[in-house]
Design a protein around this motif. Sequence first.
Motif, PDB file in Angstrom:
ATOM      1  N   THR A  73       0.837  -1.203   0.000  1.00 21.89           N
ATOM      2  CA  THR A  73       0.000   0.000   0.000  1.00 21.89           C
ATOM      3  C   THR A  73       0.869   1.249   0.000  1.00 21.89           C
ATOM      4  N   ALA A  84      -6.462   3.830   0.778  1.00 18.63           N
ATOM      5  CA  ALA A  84      -5.245   3.132   1.214  1.00 18.63           C
ATOM      6  C   ALA A  84      -5.245   2.996   2.731  1.00 18.63           C
ATOM      7  N   VAL A  87      -7.475   0.120   3.627  1.00 17.22           N
ATOM      8  CA  VAL A  87      -6.819  -1.161   3.371  1.00 17.22           C
ATOM      9  C   VAL A  87      -5.902  -1.515   4.539  1.00 17.22           C
ATOM     10  N   LYS A  88      -5.104  -0.542   4.991  1.00 19.98           N
ATOM     11  CA  LYS A  88      -4.183  -0.798   6.100  1.00 19.98           C
ATOM     12  C   LYS A  88      -4.932  -1.082   7.396  1.00 19.98           C
TER      13      LYS A  88
END
Length: 122
Positions: A73, A84, A87-88
């Motif tokens: 990412t 992003a 996602v993390k």
Amino acid sequence: MKRLIRSFGFAINGLKYATATQLNFRIHLVAGIVVLAMGLAFHISASEWQWILLSITLVLVTELLNTAIETLTDLVSPTYNTKAGHVKDISAGAVVIAAVFALITGLIIFLPKLILLLPHAA
């Protein structure tokens, strides 16, 4: 055969990278070692060993996957991006779920054994 051996080298490099750069991975490694020592000290059963080893493996694998996802990412989105970040956060959430599973498993196995060590009130 040379490619197979080389692939193990890549895997070892990944483990070294995670250990060197990820505090949480090191914390989970130390916790796993402590739990293994407790298992030896308390002479846990074969089925209890299976649950302990599953828990340790699950936490370490999810932590490695989290590290891989975060690294990728950062590569594809070097500046802040809301998606992003999601996602993390999601990959970190997977680690939390695995860690809670491991904690509950450890409590189920070790809490009764630890309680037996307490002096009984008369």
